[in-house]
Design a protein around this motif. Structure first.
Motif, short mmCIF file in Angstrom:
data_model
loop_
_atom_site.label_atom_id
_atom_site.label_comp_id
_atom_site.label_asym_id
_atom_site.label_seq_id
_atom_site.Cartn_x
_atom_site.Cartn_y
_atom_site.Cartn_z
N LYS A 51 -7.33 -67.32 42.39
CA LYS A 51 -7.67 -66.13 43.39
C LYS A 51 -7.04 -64.88 42.88
CE LYS A 51 -6.68 -68.57 47.00
NZ LYS A 51 -6.00 -69.34 47.80
N ASP B 164 -12.39 -72.06 46.20
CA ASP B 164 -11.48 -72.12 47.28
C ASP B 164 -12.11 -72.41 48.43
OD1 ASP B 164 -8.99 -71.60 48.44
OD2 ASP B 164 -9.25 -69.36 47.86
N SER B 165 -11.72 -73.37 49.21
CA SER B 165 -12.35 -74.07 50.39
C SER B 165 -12.98 -73.08 51.24
CB SER B 165 -11.62 -75.04 50.97
OG SER B 165 -10.51 -74.40 51.73
N GLU B 166 -12.26 -71.97 51.59
CA GLU B 166 -12.94 -71.27 52.44
C GLU B 166 -14.03 -70.23 52.08
OE1 GLU B 166 -9.82 -71.30 51.31
OE2 GLU B 166 -8.37 -71.86 53.23
N ASN C 138 -1.42 -66.52 51.19
CA ASN C 138 -2.42 -67.17 50.73
C ASN C 138 -3.67 -66.52 51.30
OD1 ASN C 138 -4.09 -69.12 49.05
ND2 ASN C 138 -4.30 -70.15 50.89
N GLU D 105 -6.94 -64.35 50.21
CA GLU D 105 -8.23 -64.84 50.31
C GLU D 105 -9.21 -63.61 51.14
OE1 GLU D 105 -7.38 -69.71 50.58
OE2 GLU D 105 -7.91 -68.41 52.34
#
Ligand code: MG
Length: 382
Positions: free
Chosen positions: A122, A147-149, A214, A218
Motif C-alpha cells: 500500500k 489488501d482485504s478491504e 494502517n 488504506e
C-alpha cells in the motif's frame, strides 16, 4: 498455465501466496520469479522447492546462497533485479508483496510493461498513487487489490456503474487497544502491539493496525485505486472482522463482502480474477458469528489515523513524507528506541516541518521520502 512473479516472497503475503501453489488452488500455475530483501535462507528454500526461472535477493552478497539452491535459477540482486522481474515478458501476473516504500520502482516497472498486478504494497500507492494510476491507464496495466478491504470493495463494485457509488465504507477491527485510555498507551510494549485480535500479518502492518495508521493508509490507497474523493470514503470500527468492507450505492443499497479473516482469499482472488477457485477457505458458519457490530472511529484515541487522513487530503509530497516518518517511527518502536505513543508524535512533527510540493514528479516524491527518513531519525536521536 499462468506464470506468476512474487515480489516479497518471504513476507507474510508472499508465503501465504506460495501456500496456494503446492497442492492448492494454484497448482496449475507456475512460479516464474521470487524475491526477498534480507531473508536469504528462506528464499533459498523457496527457490529449491519451486525452481523459479529468476530469484532476486536484496543484498548482493547473499546471492551465493540462492545460487546453490537451484542451478536452473538466474539470481539477480537489489532494486534493479526487482525492476527486471516486475516486467518479465513471460509473466502473466505480478504479485507485489514487498513492504514499504521500496515497492514503488518495481510497481512502476510492472505498470509500464502493461502488466496485471496483484497489489499488496500500500505504501507505493500512498506515496505516488496519482502517478501510478495515470501510468496504469496510459500503459494498459490492471491493478487488482490484495489488501482485504480493497479486495472487498473491488468485489462489491463488480457489475455496477462507478457513477452510482455513493461512498466506500472501509471496516477496521480497531486493533488490540481500541478500548484503552490514551494515558495507558505510553507503556505498551512491541510484544503487546504485535498481538492483533483477528488477523495474522507482518510486524510493520500489525503495529500500523494497532495505531490505525494502517486504516489511514488504506483510505489513501482506496482514494487512488477507486478514484473517489476523500469525503466519499468512510471508516467504521467493526471488531469481528467478518465484513471486510462495503460499497454504498445511491439507491440506498450497501453491498458487503464477508469471509473468514484469511489473507489467502484476497490473494487468490487477485491472482485468478475474474475466476473464483475453491479449496482454501473454510465456509463461514453464519450461526457462529452471532453479531456484527459497528462503531465510530474516536480520533482522540487514534491520532495516527487523523494524521494519515490529513496527509492524504493535503496531497502532493505530504503522503510520502507522512509514510516515511511512520515507517521510521514504527521501526524505532520495534527496536525499543521510542515509546508507543511517540509514533504519532514523530509523524506529526515530521509533517509540520514539511514544505509540501504540489503535483510532484516521482523524483520529488522519492526526495521527500528520503528527507523524511533522515529528519525523523535525527529527531529520534536528539
Ligand atoms: Mg487491510
Amino acid at each position: 498455465m499462468k506464470s506468476v512473479v512474487i515480489l516479497g516472497s518471504t513476507g507474510s503475503i508472499g508465503k501465504s501466496a506460495l501456500d496456494l501453489f503446492t497442492n492448492g488452488p494454484l497448482k496449475d500455475c507456475r512460479v516464474l520469479a521470487l524475491s526477498a530483501n534480507e531473508n536469504a535462507q528462506e528464499l533459498a528454500a523457496q527457490v529449491k522447492k519451486f525452481r523459479p526461472k529468476y530469484a532476486v535477493i536484496g543484498n548482493p552478497e547473499k546471492a551465493g546462497v540462492i545460487k546453490k539452491a537451484s542451478r536452473s535459477t538466474k539470481v539477480l540482486a537489489g532494486t534493479e533485479g526487482l525492476i527486471k522481474i516486475a516486467a518479465l515478458k513471460e509473466a502473466d501476473i505480478i504479485l507485489l508483496a514487498v513492504v514499504g516504500a521500496v515497492g514503488i520502482l518495481p510497481l512502476l516497472s510492472a505498470v509500464r510493461a502493461g502488466k496485471k498486478i496483484a497489489m499488496a504494497n500500500k505504501e507505493a500507492l500512498v506515496m505516488a498513487g496519482s502517478i501510478v494510476m495515470k501510468a496504469a491507464q496510459k500503459y494498459g496495466a490492471r491493478i487488482i487489490p490484495v489488501d482485504s478491504e480493497h479486495s472487498a470493495i473491488f468485489q462489491a463494485l463488480q457489475g455496477n456503474r462507478p457513477q452510482d457509488v455513493k461512498r466506500l465504507i472501509i471496516t477496521a477491527s480497531g486493533g488490540p487497544f481500541k478500548d484503552m485510555e490514551p494515558s495507558q498507551l505510553k507503556s505498551i510494549t512491541p510484544a503487546q502491539a504485535l498481538r492483533h485480535p483477528t488477523w495474522k500479518m507482518g510486524k510493520k502492518i500489525t503495529i500500523d493496525s494497532s495505531t490505525l495508521m494502517n486504516k489511514g493508509l488504506e483510505v489513501i490507497e482506496a482514494h487512488h485505486l477507486f478514484g473517489l474523493p476523500f469525503e466519499k470514503i468512510e471508516v467504521v470500527i467493526h471488531p469481528q472482522s467478518v465484513i471486510h468492507s462495503m460499497v454504498e450505492y445511491i439507491d440506498g443499497s450497501i453491498i458487503a463482502q464477508m469471509s473468514h479473516p484469511d489473507m489467502r482469499l484476497p490473494i487468490l482472488y487477485a491472482l485468478t480474477y475474474p475466476e473464483r477457485r475453491q479449496g482454501v477457505i473454510k465456509p463461514m458458519a453464519l450461526y457462529d458469528i452471532q453479531k456484527l457490530e459497528f462503531f465510530r472511529v474516536d480520533f482522540s484515541r487514534f491520532p495516527c489515523f487523523k494524521l494519515a487522513l490529513k496527509a492524504g487530503i493535503a496531497g502532493g509530497t505530504m503522503p510520502a513524507r507522512m509514510n516515511a516518518a511512520n515507517e521510521t517511527a514504527v521501526r524505532s518502536f520495534l527496536n525499543n528506541r521510542i515509546k508507543y505513543n511517540d509514533i504519532p508524535y514523530y509523524v506529526r512533527r515530521a509533517m509540520q516541518k514539511h514544505v509540501n510540493v504540489k503535483n510532484p514528479d516521482l523524483q520529488a516524491i522519492l526526495k521527500a521520502d528520503l528527507a523524511a527518513r533522515a529528519d525523523t531519525e535525527a529527531m529520534i536521536d536528539a
